[in-house]
Structure formats: C-alpha cells, structure tokens
Design a protein around this motif. Structure first.
Motif, PDB file in Angstrom:
ATOM      1  N   ARG B  61     -11.943  -7.119 -37.489  1.00 60.17           N
ATOM      2  CA  ARG B  61     -10.557  -6.864 -37.384  1.00 60.17           C
ATOM      3  C   ARG B  61     -10.907  -7.002 -35.746  1.00 60.17           C
ATOM      4  NH1 ARG B  61     -10.263  -2.106 -40.467  1.00 60.17           N
ATOM      5  NH2 ARG B  61     -11.894  -0.970 -39.307  1.00 60.17           N
ATOM      6  N   VAL B  64      -9.752 -10.643 -35.806  1.00 60.41           N
ATOM      7  CA  VAL B  64      -8.172 -10.546 -35.921  1.00 60.41           C
ATOM      8  C   VAL B  64      -7.480  -9.952 -34.746  1.00 60.41           C
ATOM      9  CG1 VAL B  64      -6.064  -9.562 -37.732  1.00 60.41           C
ATOM     10  CG2 VAL B  64      -8.541 -10.406 -38.558  1.00 60.41           C
ATOM     11  N   ARG B  65      -7.790  -9.340 -34.314  1.00 60.23           N
ATOM     12  CA  ARG B  65      -6.942  -8.403 -32.966  1.00 60.23           C
ATOM     13  C   ARG B  65      -6.757  -9.473 -32.053  1.00 60.23           C
ATOM     14  NH1 ARG B  65      -9.869  -3.835 -32.241  1.00 60.23           N
ATOM     15  NH2 ARG B  65      -9.115  -2.576 -34.628  1.00 60.23           N
ATOM     16  N   ARG B  67      -7.164 -13.050 -32.628  1.00 61.95           N
ATOM     17  CA  ARG B  67      -6.384 -13.901 -32.729  1.00 61.95           C
ATOM     18  C   ARG B  67      -4.466 -13.580 -32.831  1.00 61.95           C
ATOM     19  NH1 ARG B  67      -6.601 -15.711 -38.414  1.00 61.95           N
ATOM     20  NH2 ARG B  67      -5.158 -16.837 -38.615  1.00 61.95           N
ATOM     21  N   LYS B  68      -4.652 -12.034 -32.700  1.00 59.39           N
ATOM     22  CA  LYS B  68      -2.971 -11.303 -32.143  1.00 59.39           C
ATOM     23  C   LYS B  68      -3.027 -11.674 -31.246  1.00 59.39           C
ATOM     24  CE  LYS B  68      -1.954  -8.186 -35.836  1.00 59.39           C
ATOM     25  NZ  LYS B  68      -0.860  -8.181 -36.343  1.00 59.39           N
ATOM     26  N   GLU B  71      -3.288 -16.408 -30.526  1.00 59.84           N
ATOM     27  CA  GLU B  71      -2.728 -17.097 -31.348  1.00 59.84           C
ATOM     28  C   GLU B  71      -1.147 -17.705 -31.008  1.00 59.84           C
ATOM     29  OE1 GLU B  71      -4.225 -18.070 -35.412  1.00 59.84           O
ATOM     30  OE2 GLU B  71      -6.228 -18.428 -34.740  1.00 59.84           O
ATOM     31  N   PRO B  72      -0.340 -16.361 -31.079  1.00 60.47           N
ATOM     32  CA  PRO B  72       1.083 -16.582 -31.234  1.00 60.47           C
ATOM     33  C   PRO B  72       1.515 -17.088 -29.668  1.00 60.47           C
ATOM     34  CG  PRO B  72       0.105 -14.155 -31.858  1.00 60.47           C
ATOM     35  CD  PRO B  72      -1.027 -15.169 -30.526  1.00 60.47           C
ATOM     36  N   ALA B  95      -9.967 -13.648 -42.790  1.00 59.11           N
ATOM     37  CA  ALA B  95      -9.984 -13.359 -41.595  1.00 59.11           C
ATOM     38  C   ALA B  95      -9.707 -14.616 -40.741  1.00 59.11           C
ATOM     39  CB  ALA B  95     -11.159 -12.735 -40.637  1.00 59.11           C
TER      40      ALA B  95
END
Lengths: 800, 123
Positions: B61, B64-65, B67-68, B71-72, B95
């Motif tokens: 997590r 992933v956070r 990346r969130k 990456e956007p 992931a």
C-alpha cells in the motif's frame, strides 16, 4: 618323650590341669619319675630282702653255734675237772683209801655233779684184783656213800665203765634213768686213768666218773638266752629214747607258734642235716607248715645236738620292717619330689601366668594393659620387654592414626562445605530467575564431593543465556577451575552475551592464567524468549539434543571450536536454530553418556535420545529426573561428574499438542499489532524448528499477517474485546493455519477482489491482503463455527 | 525485525528499505514518504529493495500510494532489485509493473535517459 607327652595331652584336651604349664610339667616329670622311683624301690627291696635273709640265716647259724658253745662252756669245766682228777690219780697213784676223799673233793668243787666214783680196774694189768669203786653222791643236803664194788655189781661190765675202758678216752654216756640211785635221768662222764709200767706203757688203772643230773642240764639249757626269736632244743643222739630239752624260752614260744610242731620230725630233720654236714636249712612244708629255718650244731662236749628253729617271718621281721621303712621313706621322698616339682613349676609358670593375665586382657579396645615390672634376664624378661615395646609402639600408632583420622574428618568436613558452596554457585531454580515463558530444569551430580562440571543460566533481558561446561578432571582442582570459569562467564555475559564472542573472550581470559593446563569443554547458548531463536556456540562440547513436541529427537548441528584453555586465540562458529513452543533443548556433559554399566557398556547418546523420545511430554524437570533415574537404576555408575540441563519454551499463551498427523500449536493472541507480530514470531520459531524452508516460512508469516491484521482491525473497531487465536499444524505433508475470532461474521473470501489491473489512479489500496493469501495458499476455507469466524489455510510443504 | 529506511543524501529520490516492511513498520515508511513527497513533485522515486526481506500488503500500500502520488503527474516509481520473496508478492498484487523493476539505480537512470530521449525525439 615330649612327643609322647604331647600325644597324650592331645587325647585329653579338656583336662584343666593340662592347660597350664605347671600341670604339664608336673605330669610329664611324674610320668617319668614314678616308674623310675618305683622300679628302684622294688629292686632295692629285692636286694635288701635277699641280703637280710642271708644275714638272718647267718645270724641264726651263729646263734646256734653260740648256743652250742655256751652249753659246751658250761660243761667243759666239769670235764676238765674230772680229767684232772684222773690225771692226778695217774700221777700220784694214791692209795685207794684216799679215793673217797678225792671224790668228795670233786663233789665239793662242782656242785652240779650229782655223784662221782673212782672205779678200779681189776683185770689185766690192774694194780689190784679186788674191785674198788667208792661212790659218793648227794642226798638231801648231805653226801651219801655207796660202794659199787659191793655185791655183784659188776661195775666193770657196766657201760659207764666199759665204754671208757675200751675207748681209753673220756666219754659221755647216753642218758639213762638212774632207778636205784637218783631216781632221775642222768648222764655220766667217764674218764679212764692209767698207770705207768716200766716199759713206758700205760695200762688202764681205772675209771673216774661224774654223774650229772639231767635236771641240771635242763635248768642250764633253760637259762640259755635264745635271742628274740626262735625256739631251740638239745637232743641226745639217737637211742632208745631221745631226750629233748628245750632251750631258753622255747617252752613258752611253742605255745605261741601258729601251727603244731612235730618235734620228732624236726629232730629227725636235724639228724639228717648233721649227716649231710648242713648247719642251716629251710624246713620243708611237711615238717613245718610255717616257713622256718632249722639250725643244727653238735655240742663238742656232750655229743648232743643243739637245734634252733627260727620262723622265717620272725627272722625276716627286721628285714620287712626295714623295707617298710624304706617304702615310707620312698613315699615321703616322692611326695617331697612332687611338692618340689610343683613349686618349681609354679615358680616357672607363675610369672608366665602373670604375663598371660596382663597381656590376655589386651584387645582392640584395651591396649593399655599393664605389664609386670620385674627385671628379669631370662626369656620371660625378654618377652616382657618385647611386649612393652610393642604395646607402646601400638599405642603411639593408634594415637597417630586417630590424629590422622581427625585430619581426614576435618578435610571431609571442609569438602562437604566446599560441595555446598559449589551447589550454591549453581542457579537456584526459582521462577524469578528465568523468563516466564521458559522452563528450566537441571541436575549436577559430582563424582566426588566437589566436581568440575558447571551449568548456568540467567535471564538476560528477553533472553535466557545458558551454559554447560566440563573441566578436564574432577575433584578439588576441577572445582577450583570451574569456580574461576563461572565468574568469568557471568562477568563477560553482561557485556556481550552473544555465544560466539562470549566463548572467544572467555577463552582468551581463561587461557591467560591457565598454569595447570586444564581445558574446559563448554557449550553456550542464547535463547530469545520471544522468537524462539537459539544462538549457540560450542568449545569442544557434545552438541545439544533437541526434542520436538512429538518426541522426535535430533542432535543440533554444531560446529565445534577448540576446548577453552588450549589455544590462546580461537574462534567459535555461531549456530542458529529455533525452539518451537513445547520443544525441549537438552545439554549434558559426557558424565551422562559415558556412565559405565557393570558390563562395561556405556549409557551412550543413543540411549539418552531414546529416553528423551519416550518421555510423555517434554517437560524439563520430568526429563531431568528420568535421565538421572535411568543412569542410577540400570546400574550405571558415573565415573565422571554428571550434568544435564533441559530448557523448554512454553509461553503461557501457546499450547502444543499431538494429533495423529503431527503437532498443532494453538496460540491465543493479543488483539493488537503486537499480538500479530508475536504470532509471526511464534510461527517462525515453529516452522524453523520443523525445517520448513525459509521461503515458505516467509509466506506463512505473510499469510498470517494479512489474515490477522484484518481481524485485529475488525475487532479493534469493536473496542478490542474478544478472542483471537491462531492454530498452526505441521504435518510431514502440509502446513495448516487456522484463524479463529469471535467477531461478527465476516468471510474475507466472499468479498470481491480488487481490480489489480486498473490504472494507478483507480487502484484500490485495500483488499490486497486477501489476494496475497489466496495466491500463496493452496487452499482457503471459511466457516462460521460456534459464533466464531474460522479461516483455514493449507499449504503443501515444499522441500528444498 | 524492524525496518530501516535509508535516504541517500546524494540521491534523495532513492529510498533504500532494509529489513521488513509490514503492518508494523509501514507507518514509518508512510511518514518518510509524506516528507519526501510533500516537497516539490518528484520526477522519480526509486525503492531500493535489495535488502528488504519481507513485504506485506501494508508495505504494498505504501508503494501504491507513492505511485498514486507521482505517476499521475508523469513521474515514475521504480523498484530496485527486489529479493525473490518480495518480488513474488509484488507480482501477486501487481503492485508495480514489470517495467518499473530495475536492477539498480544505474539501470533506472539509463532507462529514464532513454525515455527522455525518446520523448525529445518524438516531439
């Protein structure tokens, strides 16, 4: 001689007299002396008796001779007197008228003569042809006259004349009874006298006579002293009647004689003796029933026999009296001999007896016996001195021994104190000394009072440090060495308890002052109570045995460094293993495995492993007790110090039990991340201890974390109350995790999986845990049982 | 087993993770990420996982956070040299795309250079 005595004594061992020296001395001397004495006495008796008999016989003979001579002496003067008259007649040739005067002269001179005559020879060349024979004799108190020539008394033809005339010698007549004259028995002594003729011849001129009354003879004989014994007679030679006159006291003695005496037989025997010219003989029994001697002599004057009868008993009375005296003397002498020997024997044996009494009381308890304090120089003195020296020496030795025993006792006492000190150096089995989740049990049995084994354990934060050591010896030196080691260990463990570094440092310090060149094998471990991880290092020590909850026993794979104290610098590899809850770790010294039975076989590691395996549960105190009991019970004797230390991990919230397939651990968890973390640690310990591959261990940990974290979060929203448990079952084929919680029903598998392929913006962060779980597990199942959520996860065990 | 988060001073966009990234230690990483990401937007963020032994969904997590967050805006989150157990988990939950897994920083930088060149060339 001694052999005979000894042989005799052996047959009579009980006789009290033979128990003493005195008795035996007396007996053996008397055994010799009495026969010799008796023999000598007997021989002496015999000799004396024969000599006395000879003497008695001689005495009898001489007595007879003396008596005969005595009689002769009385008679001879009469003969002499008559012959003198005859000689005078021959010389003087007086006229016949003087004859009466001469005859009167005879009578006057010899009062014993009864009558006397001078009878003239008428025929032949006689001077006168007329017979002349005046006879004068005593009658009453006067002298009477009778003329024998008167009437036809042819005196020349009468024997008294004829015998003398014919023999031309004086001659005594046989006794005759003078009937017309003296009216008594008489004997007549006739002496012829002669006349010279011119041609120098001699012709018979006549005969002078003297008549002797035999009463006189009897009187004379009766007054002759006969001596103290015997009887005697005078006997006329054989004639028509033999006159026998007793001598001396014979008449009385005959009455006292035992048996009747045949005097005629005696006289006859006497005549025979005279004929054989024997003067003394022992009468045969037919003559005299009582043995008696007969002594016979012929009187020189009267031609009568003198007979002496002497009973042998009386004759020998003296001899017998003498012999009896001898016998009494002999007996008295023997008694004196016995007394003397007895005294001598007593004198000899008394000191021996005294010595025996004094020393006889000596025994183990009584060595202070009194010895006689004489100053002898004989064998007894030597013996006494030797005994004295021996006694003193013994007493001295006993005293020294008592002192040495006291010293030994003191040493023993000090050793006991040392043993208790050593015991107190061991960790006390108090629950406060060890972490709560750990159970420890130990036993240390030194071979002697103090030993060279050591075990130690102590709480080091959330760790338990344990150690076991064995010094290369036993007894006091080993104990001292061990005390030093123990102090070093405790000191170094405080700063750095990691076993490998601990041993390295310990070795350096120990080797520095190790002058006695002792070496120590040592095993040291650090158990993390939370994780179950065991770090272990060993200096030449026997590897520990690990007992799994299901009873399987394996040896820890240990790489040993050198024993402590050998190398100045040494490295000790660190070994890592895990102890699952319910498992037991056992360390021991070779006193256990090398305990020898009577047949020489050793207890051995295999037997130890089998014993651990057979124990019902792995509880350390039960195991230790069983090990000690097994060694003692089977007759194994520990020749070395014996030490065993058992440690098990038993957290209060974890219980392990056996199933048919394997072991199941049940963990009650705290409903918090810490509880989750602890569950992970236990899982790691359990799985690592069961040789699950590290990757699989990580996967199980991950599965557990995901599941438990979700549950904890769910329960914590309710206030954190409730129960949460995790079961982990390990079988040879698979691992099964079961999570139970009593929260509200919730099946994680029922929820929709998140979209993993969404773009990152749309990715949902949650629900990933179940994805992981589903992917890692071989099977997942959910059930709601008894108000609980039960989530079961199965994994096939992978092999390396 | 704790988590050590190492941020290279010379390369602040590389975070090395040592140890375990689980529900216990993930909050620490969250705190660091907040700090790192809170400043000006990062172009790239690399997680050096060569010394990470363990990762759970909580750790995922975090990534992933991250990346969130990056990456956007066109940034890139990369993972460097994950160990096989960690790689497996990342793959399970997808992931991070395979393209974002590199061996080391150099490789990442080469890639990024190549990408930039491509972008530049493509314009």
């Amino acid at each position: 001689m001694r052999d005979a005595t000894t042989a005799t004594l052996r047959r009579w061992p009980r006789a009290a007299v033979f128990r003493s020296i005195r008795g035996r001395l007396l007996f053996s001397i008397l055994l010799v002396a009495i026969p010799i004495y008796a023999g000598a006495l007997y021989m002496s008796y015999q000799a004396t008796q024969s000599r006395l008999e000879d003497r008695a016989e001689r005495d009898a003979d001489e007595l007879a001779a003396r008596l005969a001579a005595g009689m002769d002496a009385v008679i001879r003067p009469i003969e002499g007197g008559i012959r003198t008259v005859a000689a005078q007649l021959e010389e003087i040739d007086p006229p016949r008228s003087q004859y009466p005067a001469r005859i009167r002269g005879i009578l006057a001179a010899w009062p014993d003569v009864y009558g006397s005559t001078i009878a003239v020879e008428t025929g032949g060349s006689g001077a006168s042809t007329q017979p002349v024979a005046p006879y004068l004799f005593r009658r009453a108190d006067a002298i009477a006259y009778s003329d024998l020539a008167l009437d036809s008394y042819a005196y020349r033809e009468l024997p008294w004349y004829r015998r003398a005339a014919d023999s031309r010698q004086p001659v005594w007549s046989l006794p005759y009874f003078d009937a017309g004259g003296g009216e008594t028995w008489m004997v007549t002594y006739s002496v012829p006298f002669f006349r010279k003729v011119p041609d120098d011849g001699r012709v018979l001129a006549g005969v002078v006579t003297a008549d002797l009354d035999l009463r006189w003879l009897r009187k004379t004989a009766g007054s002759v002293p006969l001596g103290p014994a015997g009887m005697g007679w005078l006997a006329s030679p054989q004639a028509a009647q033999t006159l026998v006159t007793p001598i001396g006291a014979t008449a009385d003695r005959i009455n006292n004689f035992d048996t009747a005496l045949d005097t005629e037989a005696i006289r006859h025997a006497g005549e025979q003796m005279l004929a054989r010219k024997v003067t003394l003989t022992l009468l045969p029994p037919d003559v005299s029933a009582q043995p008696a001697y007969l002594a016979v002599r012929n009187l020189q004057t009267l031609d009568w026999r003198l007979m002496l009868l002497l009973p042998q008993a009386e004759l020998l009375a003296d001899a017998h009296a003498l012999l009896r005296r001898q016998l009494w003397l002999g007996a008295a002498g023997l008694a004196v001999l016995i007394a003397a020997i007895s005294l001598v024997a007593a004198a000899i044996s008394r000191p021996v007896h005294a010595l025996a009494d004094a020393v006889g009381t000596a025994s183990e308890d009584n060595l202070a016996f009194r010895l006689p304090d004489w100053q002898r120089r004989d064998e007894l003195g030597v013996l006494t001195d030797a005994l004295r020296r021996m006694r003193d020496s013994l007493q001295k030795h006993i005293r020294l021994r008592a002192e040495s025993l006291a010293a030994e006792a003191r040493l023993e006492y000090e050793l006991q104190i040392a043993a208790s000190i050593q015991q107190s150096m061991l960790p006390k089995n108090q629950s406060a000394a060890v972490p709560a989740a750990v159970q420890v049990a130990a036993a240390l049995l030194p071979a002697k009072q103090v030993g060279g084994d050591l075990y130690d354990y102590f709480d080091s934060g959330e760790h338990l440090l344990f150690a076991i050591a064995d010094v290369s010896d036993k007894g006091i030196p080993a104990a001292l060495c061990m005390a030093r080691l123990s102090a070093l260990l405790k000191m170094l463990a405080v700063t750095d308890p990691s076993p490998d570094r601990l041993l390295r440092e310990l070795n350096v310090r120990f080797e520095q002052d190790n002058d006695a060149c002792m070496f120590v094998t040592l095993g040291c471990g650090l158990l993390n109570v939370r994780t179950g991880k065991v770090l272990y290092a060993s200096a030449g020590h026997e590897p520990p045995l690990l007992r799994a909850r299901d009873g399987t026993v394996r040896q820890m794979d240990v790489e040993n460094g050198p024993a402590i104290g050998i190398e100045s610098v040494a490295l000790y590899p660190l070994v890592e293993t895990y102890l699952a809850p319910g498992d037991t770790l056992v360390v021991f010294t070779d006193g256990v495995t090398e305990a020898a039975a009577q047949d020489g076989s050793q207890f051995g590691t295999d037997r130890l492993a089998a014993l651990l395996s057979d124990s019902g549960d792995g509880a350390p105190d039960a195991l230790v007790r069983r090990i000690v009991a097994a060694i003692a019970a089977n007759g194994f004797r520990a020749s070395d110090d014996l030490t065993v230390l058992a440690i098990s991990l038993s957290p209060s919230t974890v219980t392990a039990h056996q199933t048919e397939l394997g072991t199941n651990w049940h963990m009650e968890l705290e409903i918090s991340p810490a509880g989750v973390a602890q569950a992970q640690l236990w899982l790691r310990a359990i799985l690592a201890a069961r040789d699950v591959t590290p990757d699989q261990i990580s996967e199980v940990e991950l599965i557990a974390e995901e599941l438990l974290t979700n549950v904890v979060r769910a329960l914590q929203t309710r206030g954190g109350a409730g129960g949460l448990s995790l079961d982990c079952a390990v079988t040879p084929a698979e691992l099964v995790l079961t999570v139970r919680d009593d929260g509200p029903q919730f099946d994680p598998l029922a929820h929709k999986s998140p979209e993993l392929d969404s773009p990152i913006d749309d990715r949902d962060v949650g629900g990933l845990g179940i994805v992981i779980v589903r992917r890692l597990a071989d099977r997942c199942r959910y059930a709601r049982v008894d108000g609980r959520n039960v989530m079961e996860i199965r994994l096939h065990r992978t092999r390396n | 087993m704790p988590l050590k988060i190492v941020v290279e001073p010379s390369d602040p966009s590389t975070i090395a993770l040592v140890g375990r990234l689980d529900s216990t230690t993930a909050p620490e990483l969250d705190a660091v990420l907040d700090r790192v990401l809170g400043s000006s937007g990062k172009a790239r963020l690399a997680f050096d996982l060569s010394q990470l032994e363990y990762i759970s969904s909580a750790g995922v997590r975090c990534i992933v956070r991250a990346r969130k967050a990056i990456e956007p805006r066109g940034g890139k989150v990369a993972v460097l040299n994950p160990q096989p157990p960690v790689r497996k988990v990342l793959d399970i939950v997808k992931a991070i795309p395979h393209g974002s897994i590199f061996k080391d920083v150099a490789e990442l930088d080469d890639y990024l250079d190549a990408m930039q060149k491509k972008v530049r060339d493509g314009e």
